[in-house]
Write a protein that holds these residues in place. Structure first.
Motif, PDB file in Angstrom:
ATOM      1  N   ALA A 201    -102.928   9.902 -15.887  1.00 36.24           N
ATOM      2  CA  ALA A 201    -102.056  10.311 -14.788  1.00 36.24           C
ATOM      3  C   ALA A 201    -100.592  10.289 -15.226  1.00 36.24           C
ATOM      4  CB  ALA A 201    -102.262   9.373 -13.595  1.00 36.24           C
ATOM      5  N   ALA A 202    -100.230   9.270 -16.004  1.00 31.77           N
ATOM      6  CA  ALA A 202     -98.853   9.173 -16.487  1.00 31.77           C
ATOM      7  C   ALA A 202     -98.523  10.324 -17.424  1.00 31.77           C
ATOM      8  CB  ALA A 202     -98.654   7.832 -17.208  1.00 31.77           C
ATOM      9  N   GLU A 203     -99.500  10.675 -18.264  1.00 32.49           N
ATOM     10  CA  GLU A 203     -99.298  11.785 -19.201  1.00 32.49           C
ATOM     11  C   GLU A 203     -99.126  13.103 -18.453  1.00 32.49           C
ATOM     12  OE1 GLU A 203    -101.752  14.014 -22.815  1.00 32.49           O
ATOM     13  OE2 GLU A 203    -102.270  11.956 -22.210  1.00 32.49           O
ATOM     14  N   GLU A 204     -99.946  13.314 -17.405  1.00 33.99           N
ATOM     15  CA  GLU A 204     -99.844  14.546 -16.612  1.00 33.99           C
ATOM     16  C   GLU A 204     -98.514  14.597 -15.876  1.00 33.99           C
ATOM     17  OE1 GLU A 204    -103.253  14.436 -14.122  1.00 33.99           O
ATOM     18  OE2 GLU A 204    -104.653  15.092 -15.691  1.00 33.99           O
ATOM     19  N   ALA A 205     -98.064  13.424 -15.376  1.00 29.94           N
ATOM     20  CA  ALA A 205     -96.787  13.373 -14.668  1.00 29.94           C
ATOM     21  C   ALA A 205     -95.641  13.720 -15.612  1.00 29.94           C
ATOM     22  CB  ALA A 205     -96.581  11.986 -14.064  1.00 29.94           C
ATOM     23  N   ALA A 206     -95.732  13.219 -16.856  1.00 30.61           N
ATOM     24  CA  ALA A 206     -94.682  13.486 -17.839  1.00 30.61           C
ATOM     25  C   ALA A 206     -94.653  14.977 -18.190  1.00 30.61           C
ATOM     26  CB  ALA A 206     -94.934  12.655 -19.098  1.00 30.61           C
ATOM     27  N   GLU A 207     -95.845  15.572 -18.318  1.00 31.93           N
ATOM     28  CA  GLU A 207     -95.905  16.998 -18.624  1.00 31.93           C
ATOM     29  C   GLU A 207     -95.320  17.830 -17.487  1.00 31.93           C
ATOM     30  OE1 GLU A 207     -99.943  17.877 -19.448  1.00 31.93           O
ATOM     31  OE2 GLU A 207     -99.947  16.925 -21.427  1.00 31.93           O
ATOM     32  N   THR A 208     -95.619  17.406 -16.240  1.00 36.53           N
ATOM     33  CA  THR A 208     -95.087  18.110 -15.081  1.00 36.53           C
ATOM     34  C   THR A 208     -93.559  18.038 -15.035  1.00 36.53           C
ATOM     35  OG1 THR A 208     -97.089  17.635 -13.800  1.00 36.53           O
ATOM     36  CG2 THR A 208     -95.113  18.243 -12.562  1.00 36.53           C
ATOM     37  N   ALA A 209     -93.047  16.830 -15.323  1.00 35.29           N
ATOM     38  CA  ALA A 209     -91.606  16.645 -15.319  1.00 35.29           C
ATOM     39  C   ALA A 209     -90.932  17.470 -16.415  1.00 35.29           C
ATOM     40  CB  ALA A 209     -91.276  15.156 -15.521  1.00 35.29           C
ATOM     41  N   SER A 210     -91.619  17.524 -17.576  1.00 37.04           N
ATOM     42  CA  SER A 210     -91.077  18.302 -18.696  1.00 37.04           C
ATOM     43  C   SER A 210     -91.030  19.781 -18.371  1.00 37.04           C
ATOM     44  CB  SER A 210     -91.934  18.059 -19.953  1.00 37.04           C
ATOM     45  OG  SER A 210     -91.474  18.839 -21.026  1.00 37.04           O
ATOM     46  N   ASP A 211     -92.110  20.275 -17.718  1.00 37.64           N
ATOM     47  CA  ASP A 211     -92.160  21.688 -17.332  1.00 37.64           C
ATOM     48  C   ASP A 211     -91.074  22.007 -16.309  1.00 37.64           C
ATOM     49  OD1 ASP A 211     -94.296  22.006 -19.001  1.00 37.64           O
ATOM     50  OD2 ASP A 211     -95.800  21.823 -17.412  1.00 37.64           O
ATOM     51  N   ALA A 212     -90.859  21.072 -15.374  1.00 39.34           N
ATOM     52  CA  ALA A 212     -89.859  21.290 -14.340  1.00 39.34           C
ATOM     53  C   ALA A 212     -88.459  21.347 -14.952  1.00 39.34           C
ATOM     54  CB  ALA A 212     -89.929  20.175 -13.296  1.00 39.34           C
TER      55      ALA A 212
END
Length: 215
Positions: A201-212
């Motif tokens: 979940a943390a990895e997915e959150a980081a990827e989402t933040a990076s994309d944003a």
């Protein structure tokens, strides 16, 4: 489809591995392998609630009481009774039957031909031919554990062997690998699964933040 059901219960409920194993009719080690993603086959979860085999109320009872045994819905039980008959084996597995039969004959000679026939889904003539090596493919038959071959579950095999041993007046083998530390092992496995989910979940959150940020 017990393994697919077990996969769904592992991923979507807080039931213990013991509860899942007992409900699905498979060995606890098989549930552990599914949870650890080390099972020989990757199973797509099958929702027993949507299939009307298990209610959410029943799952909640199990989650609230680790000693509670899940009960299949009456509708599902009736369906099983109506369709009960000779064991069906997928075409892809049928060529493995002789190997599984040979393994039982070699390791558990006390098991009757009739019991083997019901477990594997074969005839007495075939079993007899494998025993006296008159089977047409005897030269290529290699004794292999029927559970590993996917012809039956560990729980089914254990029950068959225990019943035959009792009838023959011999002591059935017991699995003591989990005695004394079963709960500790289950807690450790649950903790590992939770940690893996949190990391994912943390990895997915980081990827989402990076994309944003990139947008």
């Amino acid at each position: 489809m017990p393994h697919a059901t077990a996969a769904w219960l592992v991923d979507n409920t807080g039931l213990t591995f013991i509860q899942i194993a007992e409900y699905c009719g498979i060995h606890i080690l098989e549930v552990q392998a599914i949870a650890d993603e080390t099972a020989a086959t990757k199973y797509t979860g099958r929702d027993p609630v949507r299939a009307h085999e298990l209610s959410m109320e029943e799952i909640e009872k199990g989650q609230n009481d680790p000693n509670y045994k899940l009960k299949m819905s009456k509708q599902a039980q009736d369906t099983i009774r109506r369709t009960r008959g000779p064991r069906y084996t997928p075409v892809s597995k049928r060529q493995d039957k002789p190997d599984g039969i040979a393994w039982i004959l070699k390791n558990h000679p006390e098991v009757s031909d009739g019991a083997i026939g019901k477990l594997i889904g074969t005839t007495r003539n075939t079993i007899g031919a494998i025993r006296d090596r008159s089977h047409w493919n005897s030269a290529n038959i290699v004794a292999k554990d029927p559970v590993t071959l996917g012809l039956c579950s560990q729980r089914e095999l254990d029950a068959l062997v225990a019943k035959a041993a009792k009838k023959a007046g011999i002591e059935a083998p017991t699995d003591n690998r989990f005695e004394g530390d079963r709960e500790a092992l289950l807690e450790e496995l649950r903790a590992e699964r939770t940690a893996a989910n949190e990391a994912r979940a943390a990895e997915e959150a980081a990827e989402t933040a990076s994309d944003a940020a990139a947008d």
